[in-house]
Design an enzyme around this catalytic site. Sequence first.
Site, short mmCIF file in Angstrom:
data_model
loop_
_atom_site.label_atom_id
_atom_site.label_comp_id
_atom_site.label_asym_id
_atom_site.label_seq_id
_atom_site.Cartn_x
_atom_site.Cartn_y
_atom_site.Cartn_z
N LYS A 98 45.08 49.14 -2.43
CA LYS A 98 44.95 47.94 -1.59
C LYS A 98 44.57 48.34 -0.16
CE LYS A 98 48.55 45.56 0.29
NZ LYS A 98 49.76 44.74 0.26
N ARG A 116 57.92 44.97 7.43
CA ARG A 116 56.53 45.35 7.19
C ARG A 116 55.91 45.97 8.45
NH1 ARG A 116 54.08 40.04 4.39
NH2 ARG A 116 55.62 39.03 5.72
#
Length: 283
Positions: free
Chosen positions: A187, A90
């Site tokens: 998001k 990530r």
Amino acid sequence: MIVFSFSDYKAIGQAILESGENTAGEFEIKTFGNGELYCDVATNVDGKECAVVCSLVAGTELQSLLLSHTLKLLGAKKVTLIASYLGYMRQDKREPGRSMGSIWTGALMRSSGIDEVITVDLHSELAGKNLEIPIRSLVSTPVFAEAIGYFIDQDTMILAPDDGALEAARRISDALPNKLPVNHLNKVRTESGVTVTANGKVSSRVIMVDDILDSGGTLVAACKVLRGLGVKDVIICVTHGQFVGTKWQELFEIGVSKIFTTDSLPKIPSHDKIQIVSLSSIF
Ligand code: R5P
């Protein structure tokens, strides 16, 4: 190939063993009194191709790197890291003052003698490039496409909580006998949490697809939005279920009737609405 499987990944390791003319390697990871790791390998690997079956996950990441390094030290011709979950990915984009976990992981892998990496649903293409090591990302698509069949009705769609998961959502739809509408939510993650907004019409039943459930914050925020839009039922397909803390439990209070997750990680909580689908078939 000699396959060295960590105990939490025995099912995947067994599938890999059976996929060719492979044999199981024996090893043990031990610690000195002060916690420092060491590794004993009981199988002769000199000149052989080896695979290490594990996940690269916080807390045990050094174990698989140390084993890989030891295999190379003992003469292994090639070491492939088969990490069903590849952590740190990530951290794939540069942000001011922030570490780059994907670049760091690649440096650790290369210096540990790893020649190639195989994983499942790699977080992003960019993360794979940052590793600077040959990598193959298998897809969990067939496993989820089979699992959700029973839950599809006339008003079902597949949604990704952000655009990063859209491709995986599309792949699942394409693998079904009849394609479903696919879309993604928008998001935004800030220091204070996750904000999600809708991006068009939603069906009364939604199959939500994502690669990671860590705290569950992303999926909780997404499901709250869906509830506000009148969605009656949400089924979640998430490849890497970490289920950290208790936030994820809110999912069952806001319309989620089922979570499908894989065995890419151990210690999936036992819950009547969580079902583990094995990745063995894709290896
Ligand atoms: C983010 O880009 C990932 O795909 C997941 O949506 C996210 O990491 C999940 O984390 P959490 O469950 O803590 O929101």
